[in-house]
Scaffold this motif. Structure first.
Motif, PDB file in Angstrom:
ATOM      1  N   VAL B 267       0.819  -1.218   0.000  1.00 40.78           N
ATOM      2  CA  VAL B 267       0.000   0.000   0.000  1.00 40.78           C
ATOM      3  C   VAL B 267       0.851   1.266   0.000  1.00 40.78           C
ATOM      4  O   VAL B 267       0.348   2.350  -0.247  1.00 40.78           O
ATOM      5  N   CYS B 268       2.146   1.122   0.272  1.00 45.38           N
ATOM      6  CA  CYS B 268       2.957   2.316   0.483  1.00 45.38           C
ATOM      7  C   CYS B 268       3.180   3.093  -0.815  1.00 45.38           C
ATOM      8  O   CYS B 268       3.717   2.561  -1.768  1.00 45.38           O
ATOM      9  N   PRO B 269       2.768   4.341  -0.850  1.00 47.55           N
ATOM     10  CA  PRO B 269       2.924   5.113  -2.086  1.00 47.55           C
ATOM     11  C   PRO B 269       4.380   5.442  -2.405  1.00 47.55           C
ATOM     12  O   PRO B 269       4.685   5.800  -3.534  1.00 47.55           O
ATOM     13  N   THR B 270       5.266   5.338  -1.424  1.00 53.41           N
ATOM     14  CA  THR B 270       6.659   5.617  -1.749  1.00 53.41           C
ATOM     15  C   THR B 270       7.471   4.335  -1.871  1.00 53.41           C
ATOM     16  O   THR B 270       8.672   4.371  -2.076  1.00 53.41           O
ATOM     17  N   GLY B 271       6.792   3.205  -1.734  1.00 56.77           N
ATOM     18  CA  GLY B 271       7.438   1.928  -2.009  1.00 56.77           C
ATOM     19  C   GLY B 271       8.490   1.506  -0.997  1.00 56.77           C
ATOM     20  O   GLY B 271       9.481   0.873  -1.362  1.00 56.77           O
ATOM     21  N   ASP B 273       9.466  -0.291   2.967  1.00 60.63           N
ATOM     22  CA  ASP B 273       9.010  -1.261   3.946  1.00 60.63           C
ATOM     23  C   ASP B 273       9.184  -0.624   5.314  1.00 60.63           C
ATOM     24  O   ASP B 273      10.300  -0.467   5.804  1.00 60.63           O
ATOM     25  N   ILE B 274       8.071  -0.245   5.937  1.00 61.92           N
ATOM     26  CA  ILE B 274       8.134   0.471   7.208  1.00 61.92           C
ATOM     27  C   ILE B 274       8.759  -0.415   8.282  1.00 61.92           C
ATOM     28  O   ILE B 274       9.278   0.080   9.279  1.00 61.92           O
ATOM     29  N   ARG B 275       8.773  -1.713   8.061  1.00 59.49           N
ATOM     30  CA  ARG B 275       9.344  -2.611   9.071  1.00 59.49           C
ATOM     31  C   ARG B 275      10.858  -2.475   9.168  1.00 59.49           C
ATOM     32  O   ARG B 275      11.476  -2.977  10.091  1.00 59.49           O
ATOM     33  N   CYS B 282       9.465   7.981   3.983  1.00 56.11           N
ATOM     34  CA  CYS B 282       8.102   7.834   4.507  1.00 56.11           C
ATOM     35  C   CYS B 282       7.431   9.198   4.614  1.00 56.11           C
ATOM     36  O   CYS B 282       7.909  10.084   5.307  1.00 56.11           O
ATOM     37  N   ILE B 283       6.310   9.370   3.910  1.00 58.59           N
ATOM     38  CA  ILE B 283       5.640  10.666   3.947  1.00 58.59           C
ATOM     39  C   ILE B 283       4.541  10.703   5.006  1.00 58.59           C
ATOM     40  O   ILE B 283       3.753  11.639   5.061  1.00 58.59           O
ATOM     41  N   GLY B 284       4.461   9.665   5.824  1.00 60.10           N
ATOM     42  CA  GLY B 284       3.498   9.689   6.923  1.00 60.10           C
ATOM     43  C   GLY B 284       2.049   9.642   6.481  1.00 60.10           C
ATOM     44  O   GLY B 284       1.191  10.302   7.059  1.00 60.10           O
ATOM     45  N   ALA B 286       0.135   7.021   6.538  1.00 63.10           N
ATOM     46  CA  ALA B 286      -0.594   6.106   7.412  1.00 63.10           C
ATOM     47  C   ALA B 286      -1.348   4.997   6.680  1.00 63.10           C
ATOM     48  O   ALA B 286      -2.166   4.309   7.274  1.00 63.10           O
ATOM     49  N   ALA B 287      -1.059   4.822   5.393  1.00 62.11           N
ATOM     50  CA  ALA B 287      -1.710   3.727   4.659  1.00 62.11           C
ATOM     51  C   ALA B 287      -1.308   2.382   5.249  1.00 62.11           C
ATOM     52  O   ALA B 287      -2.121   1.459   5.346  1.00 62.11           O
ATOM     53  N   CYS B 288      -0.051   2.275   5.676  1.00 60.55           N
ATOM     54  CA  CYS B 288       0.417   1.002   6.222  1.00 60.55           C
ATOM     55  C   CYS B 288      -0.270   0.687   7.553  1.00 60.55           C
ATOM     56  O   CYS B 288      -0.486  -0.474   7.874  1.00 60.55           O
ATOM     57  N   ILE B 289      -0.636   1.734   8.308  1.00 64.40           N
ATOM     58  CA  ILE B 289      -1.349   1.486   9.570  1.00 64.40           C
ATOM     59  C   ILE B 289      -2.690   0.845   9.269  1.00 64.40           C
ATOM     60  O   ILE B 289      -3.052  -0.185   9.851  1.00 64.40           O
TER      61      ILE B 289
HETATM   62  S1  SF4 Z   1       3.120   5.856   6.331  1.00 62.07           S
HETATM   63 FE1  SF4 Z   1       3.488   3.740   5.713  1.00 62.07          FE
HETATM   64  S2  SF4 Z   1       2.535   3.596   3.739  1.00 62.07           S
HETATM   65 FE2  SF4 Z   1       2.763   5.765   4.148  1.00 62.07          FE
HETATM   66  S3  SF4 Z   1       4.722   6.336   3.264  1.00 62.07           S
HETATM   67 FE3  SF4 Z   1       5.126   5.782   5.369  1.00 62.07          FE
HETATM   68  S4  SF4 Z   1       5.664   3.640   5.275  1.00 62.07           S
HETATM   69 FE4  SF4 Z   1       4.674   4.112   3.364  1.00 62.07          FE
END
Ligand code: SF4
Ligand code: SF4
Lengths: 104, 462
Positions: B267-271, B273-275, B282-284, B286-289
């Motif tokens: 789902v991440c628009p910037t591609g 891995d938040i893990r 990360c543009i914040g 919150a799609a990953c949440i």
């Molecule tokens: S908040 Fe999650 S989905 Fe959105 S940019 Fe950051 S890591 Fe990617």
């Protein structure tokens, strides 16, 4: 080992150089455009291009729009040359330095 | 060395851009983002059509060098307001960044907002993530052509409308619409319309996250406002690891909560891995949440494996909203806002300037009287043509006269008039070398606005 891949993979090396060049040009263009835009805004908020046109000894009649556009191009030329200069000197010289102590 | 061995170097140095196909996702944060998009774009597209006191409510009239903002008209002399407004905007950005990270990026930045809309159109015409990926790989077919052209059609129409609206903030939009309708756009209107349309199309259709990664200055320095108590989006590694899925997971003794479904990556628009931890990409948004919460819910685990949190909270320490950094930003912000408010309230519709004549201190008029000569500049910052009267105080019996040819001072809106004035006083009163007097300009209209300035008055002192 350091220079080996450069000799052996001329293709790869060329591609890499091209990419670095394009990226740098992109940065130069974008940064100069952006700063020129900001500079023009501040400048023309303070000075009226129509008034400046009257002041100049050329006594040309320019409309405000032409003044804004000219001013922007002028600023861009300035910021572009500055950014280009920065881009050029950012590239480190490629030649290897001579050994400081050839006998060791 | 073979070519294969050098490949990774090439990738890590300057990798060619890989297209990102963000997966669509619903959830509480995505709901808020959609709301933000609707409100912000709604404002953008509707505002120029609103009239106020018979005039376009918001109009940045560059050819006439004045800004109309809901009944307030700002002239170049009001530059201070513009500057203050920009500084206030900058400090609010600092303040909110310190509090809640890249709130601006995820919810309000035009780049994000327009990209969202373009992605909706993409989904509408090309389908969801999997379909889009397949479509791009598939050979050209009627369906592909149809889908791609309808997407382009939507994109281009929307971009043109955006460009039109943008120009509508600088030229009266109703006239502009008439010009478009009759194909009579001026060269500047045409240029800006297409330029802005192209910028929208390019930024929201193609560049997307690359603008954030490579071009945006804010993205580069936002981390300077971060500290350990700033809200960030983060994956709870202690809870999630060891991640595993499928058979391995079923057989493991104590698997972490992360089922490694990679939805948060898709789902991440910037591609990213938040893990892998907090990254500058990360543009914040919150799609990953939202994605992870849904997964947790389905697998019967508590939500919040990925969540808004702070570095301190992750390390089990308390988080303070009120702390020196936020206090400082907030105080500066409030100071700026209040000075802006005061300046706006005390803003007069008159701008004036009085300069003493350089050639003489004073002139003798007759045996009893002397005069000082000044140049007076009056600018009408109001909305109607107005006459002005002059007065002076500070010495007894001061008399203000207009210069030779002028009989009155009248200025059109935005006009600057320059007149010589003479101020007379009795020798007996103006008997010191230098006095200070105050010159006042009063508008002869219902506003009765006045402005004054203190100037030197050279007396008769022998
Ligand atoms: S908040 Fe999650 S989905 Fe959105 S940019 Fe950051 S890591 Fe990617
Ligand atoms: S990184 Fe820059 S362009 Fe991207 S969303 Fe944030 S402010 Fe906007």
């Amino acid at each position: 080992m350091g220079t080996e891949p450069i000799v052996k993979n001329r293709d790869f090396n060329d591609r890499q150089i091209k990419r670095i060049f394009l990226r740098r040009m992109g940065i130069v263009l974008w940064v100069s455009f952006f700063t020129a835009a900001v500079e023009s805004m501040v400048f023309f908020a303070l000075f009226d291009p129509a008034y400046l046109g009257q002041l100049s000894s050329l006594a040309v009649d320019i409309t405000r729009w032409q003044g804004y556009a000219l001013g922007f191009v002028f600023f861009w030329a300035f910021t572009f040359s500055a950014a280009l200069f920065a881009g050029v000197v950012m590239a480190l010289p490629r030649t290897r330095l001579a050994k400081r102590n050839p006998h060791s | 060395m073979t070519d294969q061995e050098t490949k990774p170097i090439e990738l890590s140095l300057y990798k060619a851009h890989e297209k990102i196909y963000p997966r669509e996702i619903k959830g509480r944060f995505q709901y808020k983002r959609k709301l933000a998009v609707l409100v912000l774009l709604g404002l953008f597209y509707i505002l120029p059509w609103i009239s106020w006191e018979g005039q376009q409510a918001i109009l940045f009239d560059l050819p006439h060098r004045r800004f109309h903002i809901f009944g307030l008209t700002l002239w170049p002399q009001d530059f201070i307001f513009l500057a203050l407004m920009l500084i206030i905007a900058a400090f609010s950005l600092f303040f909110f960044t310190a509090l809640a990270g890249r709130l601006w990026c995820g919810f309000a930045c035009p780049q994000t907002v327009w990209t969202e809309v373009f992605i909706w159109m993409e989904q509408l015409t090309e389908g969801n993530r999997n379909k889009r990926m397949k479509l791009d790989k598939a050979p050209w077919s009627t369906e592909k052509v149809l889908r791609k052209t309808s997407k382009q059609f939507l994109w281009i129409t929307f971009a043109l409308w955006t460009g039109f609206t943008f120009v509508g903030f600088f030229t009266p939009i109703k006239e502009l619409a008439a010009h478009v309708w009759s194909w009579q756009l001026g060269p500047w209107e045409t240029f800006w319309l297409f330029f802005y349309s192209l910028a929208t199309y390019g930024n929201a259709g193609f560049l997307r996250e690359q603008v954030c990664l490579y071009m945006c200055p804010y993205a580069r320095f936002q981390s300077a406002m971060f500290d350990k108590e700033t809200l960030i989006i983060s994956y709870d590694g202690q809870r999630g690891e060891p991640r595993m899925r499928g058979k391995k997971r079923r057989e493991a003794e104590a698997p972490g909560d992360c089922i490694d479904c990679t939805l948060c990556v898709q789902v991440c628009p910037t591609g990213i891995d938040i893990r892998d931890g907090l990254q500058y990409e990360c543009i914040g948004c919150a799609a990953c949440i939202d994605a992870c919460d849904e997964v947790m819910e389905k697998s019967g685990m508590p939500k919040g494996l990925i969540k808004y949190t702070t570095e301190n909270a992750l390390n089990g320490k308390p988080t303070h909203i009120i702390r020196p950094r936020t206090l400082v930003y907030f105080t500066i912000l409030m100071l700026l806002v209040s000075s802006f408010g005061i300046a706006l309230l005390s803003r007069s519709s008159i701008d004036m300037n009085v300069i003493h004549d350089r050639n003489s201190f004073y002139r003798v008029v007759n045996a009893q009287t002397i005069e000082n000569v000044y140049t007076l500049k009056v600018m009408n910052k109001g909305k109607t043509t107005t006459g002005y009267k002059l007065s002076a105080t500070g010495l007894e019996g001061l008399e203000v006269l207009l210069g030779m040819n002028e009989t009155e001072i009248v200025a059109e809106p935005g006009q600057l008039v320059e007149v010589p004035i003479k101020i007379r006083a009795a020798k007996a009163v103006a008997n010191k070398k230098i006095h200070t007097i105050e010159v006042t300009v009063t508008a002869l209209d219902e506003t009765g606005d006045a402005a004054s300035e203190t100037v030197k008055y050279f007396g008769y002192n022998k």
